[in-house]
Design a protein around this motif. Structure first.
Motif, PDB file in Angstrom:
ATOM      1  N   SER A   1       0.841  -1.202   0.000  1.00 51.50           N
ATOM      2  CA  SER A   1       0.000   0.000   0.000  1.00 51.50           C
ATOM      3  C   SER A   1       0.876   1.253   0.000  1.00 51.50           C
TER       4      SER A   1
ATOM      5  N   LYS B   1       1.113   3.850  -3.098  1.00 51.39           N
ATOM      6  CA  LYS B   1       0.691   5.230  -2.848  1.00 51.39           C
ATOM      7  C   LYS B   1       1.807   6.223  -3.149  1.00 51.39           C
TER       8      LYS B   1
ATOM      9  N   PRO C   1       0.071   8.867  -7.815  1.00 53.32           N
ATOM     10  CA  PRO C   1      -0.515   9.981  -7.060  1.00 53.32           C
ATOM     11  C   PRO C   1      -2.044   9.980  -7.038  1.00 53.32           C
ATOM     12  N   TRP C   2      -2.693   9.360  -8.094  1.00 51.54           N
ATOM     13  CA  TRP C   2      -4.159   9.480  -8.169  1.00 51.54           C
ATOM     14  C   TRP C   2      -4.830   8.476  -7.236  1.00 51.54           C
ATOM     15  N   GLU C   3      -5.748   8.983  -6.448  1.00 53.96           N
ATOM     16  CA  GLU C   3      -6.356   8.119  -5.443  1.00 53.96           C
ATOM     17  C   GLU C   3      -7.186   6.987  -6.064  1.00 53.96           C
ATOM     18  N   ILE C   4      -7.857   7.341  -7.179  1.00 57.64           N
ATOM     19  CA  ILE C   4      -8.705   6.331  -7.826  1.00 57.64           C
ATOM     20  C   ILE C   4      -7.887   5.127  -8.282  1.00 57.64           C
TER      21      ILE C   4
ATOM     22  N   GLN D   1      -4.963   4.297  -7.118  1.00 59.90           N
ATOM     23  CA  GLN D   1      -4.476   3.628  -5.903  1.00 59.90           C
ATOM     24  C   GLN D   1      -5.505   2.613  -5.425  1.00 59.90           C
ATOM     25  N   GLU D   2      -6.766   3.078  -5.427  1.00 59.95           N
ATOM     26  CA  GLU D   2      -7.870   2.209  -5.013  1.00 59.95           C
ATOM     27  C   GLU D   2      -7.902   0.914  -5.820  1.00 59.95           C
TER      28      GLU D   2
ATOM     29  N   GLY E   1      -6.865  -0.678  -2.749  1.00 62.30           N
ATOM     30  CA  GLY E   1      -8.019  -0.221  -1.973  1.00 62.30           C
ATOM     31  C   GLY E   1      -8.753  -1.376  -1.307  1.00 62.30           C
TER      32      GLY E   1
ATOM     33  N   TRP F   1     -14.169  -2.582  -8.260  1.00 58.87           N
ATOM     34  CA  TRP F   1     -13.592  -1.225  -8.217  1.00 58.87           C
ATOM     35  C   TRP F   1     -14.399  -0.292  -9.114  1.00 58.87           C
TER      36      TRP F   1
END
Lengths: 653, 214
Positions: free
Chosen positions: A332, A336, A340-343, A345-346, A350, A535
């Motif tokens: 993780s 991360k 950089p993009w959270e989506i 990363q998910e 996630g 997702w």
């Protein structure tokens, strides 16, 4: 031999009775691995491999077992196709030395068909142990074809076989075996009316025509054209004259020929040697000792080894110690940092991330359970225990419209229902196959699921009891009903019992390995796809909607809305769903009743996507669709009833 | 002595009433004959039956004759059902006609062919004839289905009897060929037998179709 001929890839086909070691020989010749088992009828498909034998390129073809060139079952037909249409350069007939007399009948037929035959008298080691002696030189002389003694399981005779294949030169005058004058007369008459060119000799075809072999008849009809009518008339007349007992007469005449050949070749000791394995075999087939033995096997094999060790110890170690504590936090962090993009990363790490969920489930939970199961299954398979189990349960299985034969897919189903559905092919009638497919998709939990559910319910022994009671009840009820409703005749049971033997370590390992490989290649992509779908569902909000839509259904069977997630997982793989339940339970969201209802519903619920696809492939859209619908309705229906019953009785409260 | 068909039928009715229903006599009204029936006269004049008012009784020869008549009738029934595969009422009618032909040794032949059956298709006893006693005392148990063998008992395969050609070929491919030695190893829960050096398991339906000479 000209250079051109040497360039061409020649073909060698392996034929013979089931369970005589064709697949072992195939593996030895090609280096590839076909699952070899001490269980008759496991190679349903034709395996092909290329190989360099003594410096020349060869294609090696392994065929399903056949008893006679006049085919009865689907597997035999598949095997004969090779001989009929591929004109192999060499045909190797592999037979079991101990049953030389019985199996030579097919050698006679192959020679009669003018095929380039080499005879491999296999399993010589066990024959010798039993005190049998076989004069191979004399046999070769009498048959007029190359004869090699071998014990392919112990790598004996392989070099000779290779030399013989590559150096094979067809004898110009292979021996002819004469039948009675009457039969010879009929053969001559039929042959005289044939004009076409065939791969098999006219003599062999004439006999097959007289045996009313449909496939051969249509080939001949096609080839002969106008000349077919008088030929058909002649065959019909002979078949009518001999309608009383043609098959029997022919078998008896062949038996007589074989007896002549074997005279002086085969010597058996006066007294039968009773081996330890035979004593053990005796114990395993008597209900009084066989049933306790079965329970012991199940207890130690399934419960202790797969359940406690595989699903408990190993899963704890890999999933909890490795993934949750070490790998997941680390990956993780790494992801991360990199993305950089959270989506995105998910997507990977996630809640439903490919790595943190998909790979973790697949490797951490499912893999250890399935691996231990396959070790157990492969070991048992190699001992020769399954045919004995089959005859033990035959009487009971008859009530479900099945025969004892179906016990193999059923047991395998506890490992992987998808693989088991494929194996239902070895059952004889379509009716048996459909019944077995239904029972597999409905009531047999696969090992992954079983492992997760066991640990899920282990805290409530009552729940485990209710769960297994429900499944057993449904297994019986659905089986009985299916046997009543589906049209068709009661099947017959017959099976050859291979001698029991101690499995060879290497063999069990390779077998487990190939099964694992197949399984892993099949499930890992599905787990990844499932993660991606979940997702996608999550970021688009569709997932939330689906959970909402399922809430009333969940509520009607008394489950919290969070459990809908497990059922959506369950559509991808049942074990995946069960693993989802595991999560819910760890979070303390469900009580004993809810867990039981969820476990029962999920076990019964639609088979995983992979199994459904195989069902479609094996049974066709209509049947697969009908079974899928039936299973879904029954699963939720049973869940509903069970919930009501538990609420009313106050059981598990 | 050759009795008329009708006289034989009277003997049968009497035999059932006296021997099987155990009444000690046969009532003329209940078996449906009248005192002036010529067949009855025939039986009396042959010293087989005596009449006491409305009651009929066997004389010793008559009892024997009645027994053999009932035997012929039930053998005929078996022949219709088992061999000629005629069932229902028509089997009964044909058996009634056929039984009268089964005398002068023909019954013994039919009985031997049927392997000395002990019951008729309706489950009633077939009185044994001389041929049955002989077969029993000489220990010739004849040809029996595999199901009749005891565990570890050995025999020679005599024939396979099945309507299903495929099944027959399957069995033959497994080495179940007339003339081969066969040993029954277990009979429960499935039949396990050995031919040559191989062992096979089959269900009872298939075992019933393999006939073995002990």
């Amino acid at each position: 031999m000209t250079e051109q001929a040497a360039e061409r890839v020649r073909k060698v086909a392996l034929v013979g009775n089931p369970n005589v070691g064709k697949s072992v020989l195939f593996n030895a010749l090609t280096g590839a691995y076909v699952t070899v088992s001490n269980y008759p009828g496991t190679s349903v498909e034709v395996s092909r491999g290329s190989s360099t034998i003594e410096g020349s390129p060869w294609e090696v073809i392994d065929t399903p077992g056949m008893y006679s060139i006049h085919t009865i079952t689907e597997e035999e037909r598949v095997a004969r196709e090779i001989l009929l249409h591929e004109s192999p350069d060499v045909v190797i007939h592999v037979l079991d030395a101990r049953n030389l007399e019985r199996m030579l009948a097919m050698t006679i037929q192959l020679i009669e068909a003018d095929l380039p035959v080499i005879l491999v008298v296999n399993i010589m080691d066990e024959a010798e142990r039993m005190g049998l002696t076989i004069d191979l030189k004399l046999l070769q002389e009498k048959l007029g074809i190359p004869v090699i003694g071998a014990a392919t399981g112990r790598k004996r005779g392989l070099d000779e076989i290779r030399k013989c294949i590559n150096g094979y030169v067809r004898e110009t005058d292979q021996h002819r075996f004469l039948y009675s004058r009457l039969l010879e007369h009929d053969i001559t008459e039929v042959c005289g009316l044939m004009q076409g060119d065939y791969i098999l000799s006219r003599r062999a075809l004439a006999l097959l025509l007289m045996q009313q072999d449909d496939e051969i008849t249509s080939i001949v009809r096609h080839k002969e054209g106008d000349a077919y009518a008088p030929l058909a008339e002649k065959v019909r007349a002979i078949a009518f004259d001999r309608r009383e007992s043609f098959h029997l007469d022919l078998s008896l005449e062949r038996k007589e020929i074989v007896r002549g050949i074997i005279n002086g070749v085969f010597h058996a000791p006066e007294k039968r040697v009773v081996t330890l394995a035979e004593r053990f075999s005796n114990l395993s087939v008597r209900p009084l000792t066989g049933v306790p033995l079965l329970l012991i096997v199940l207890y130690f094999g399934l419960y202790q080894f797969v359940g406690v060790f595989g699903a408990g110890t190993v899963v704890d170690f890999i999933e909890k110690k490795f993934f949750v504590e070490l790998f997941n936090p680390w990956i993780s962090g790494t992801v991360k940092n990199l993305i950089p993009w959270e989506i995105i990363q998910e997507l990977f790490v996630g809640e439903y991330g490919i790595i943190t969920l998909g790979i973790r489930y697949a490797v951490g939970i499912i893999l250890p359970i399935v691996a231990t199961f396959f070790i157990f299954f492969s070991f048992l398979e190699d001992t020769g225990y399954f045919p004995r189990l089959a005859l033990l349960v035959d009487r009971v299985f008859k009530y479900f419209g099945l025969t004892g034969r179906a016990v193999i897919p059923m047991v395998l189903g506890f490992g992987c229902d998808t693989m088991a559905t494929m194996v239902t092919r070895t059952l004889e009638t379509t009716r048996e196959r459909i019944i077995a497919t239904i029972l597999l998709s409905l009531t047999i939990p696969c090992s992954a699921q079983l492992g997760v559910i066991m640990s899920l319910l282990s805290k409530y022994p009552g729940a485990l009891l209710v769960w297994s009671g429900c499944l057993l009840l449904l297994f019986f009820v659905v089986g009985l009903l299916a046997a009543k409703i589906l049209p068709g005749e009661a099947p017959m049971f017959y099976m050859e019992l291979p001698p029991m033997r101690l499995p060879q370590f290497g063999n069990v390992v390779t077998k487990t390995y190939t099964r694992m490989q197949w399984y892993f290649l099949e499930i890992l992509p599905l787990f990844v796809i499932a993660s991606v779908m979940l997702w996608l569902g999550k970021i688009t909000g569709f997932f939330e909607k689906l959970v909402n839509a399922m809430t009333p259904v969940m509520a009607s069977i008394g489950l919290p809305r969070e459990s809908a997630v497990a059922f959506i997982f369950g559509f991808f793989r049942r074990d995946y769903g069960a693993a989802g339940l595991y999560e819910l339970q760890t979070k303390g969201l469900m009580d004993a009743r809810q867990l039981t209802v969820a476990a029962v519903t999920l076990t019964l619920f639609i088979p995983c996507v992979a199994q459904f696809l195989i069902m479609k492939k094996e049974r066709g859209w209509r049947v697969a669709g009908a079974i899928g619908l039936f299973v879904t309705l029954l699963a939720f229906g049973s869940g509903y009833l069970l919930n009501k019953a538990l609420l009313v009785t106050g059981l598990l409260a | 002595m050759k009795l008329t068909d009708h006289a034989e039928e009277i003997l049968e009715s009497m035999w059932i009433a006296i021997e099987e229903d155990g009444r000690g006599y046969a009532d003329m009204v209940s078996i449906g004959i009248s005192g002036d029936d010529p067949a009855l006269k025939e039986l009396v004049s042959n010293a087989l039956v005596e009449i006491k008012g409305e009651r009929l009784n066997f004389r010793p020869e008559g009892r024997r004759e009645g027994e053999m008549t009932i035997r012929r009738h039930r053998l005929a029934e078996r022949l219709m059902m088992d061999v000629l595969n005629i069932r229902g009422d028509s089997a009964e009618i044909k058996a009634c006609q056929f039984e009268h032909l089964l005398n002068e040794g023909v019954d013994a032949k039919v009985c031997t062919m049927l392997n000395h059956p002990t019951t008729c298709p309706h489950g009633k006893r077939i009185p044994p004839g001389d041929c049955c006693h002989e077969a029993r005392s000489s220990g010739d148990l004849g040809v029996v289905p595999l199901t009749e063998l005891k565990s570890r008992e050995e025999g020679e395969i005599a024939y396979i009897q099945t309507d299903d050609g495929k099944k027959m070929q399957k069995l033959m491919a497994m080495g179940v060929l007339p003339g081969n030695r066969i040993i029954l190893l277990h009979s429960f829960p499935s039949y396990i037998f050995r031919v040559g050096f191989s062992e096979f398991a089959i269900d009872s339906a298939m075992a019933r179709e393999i006939f073995v000479r002990r």
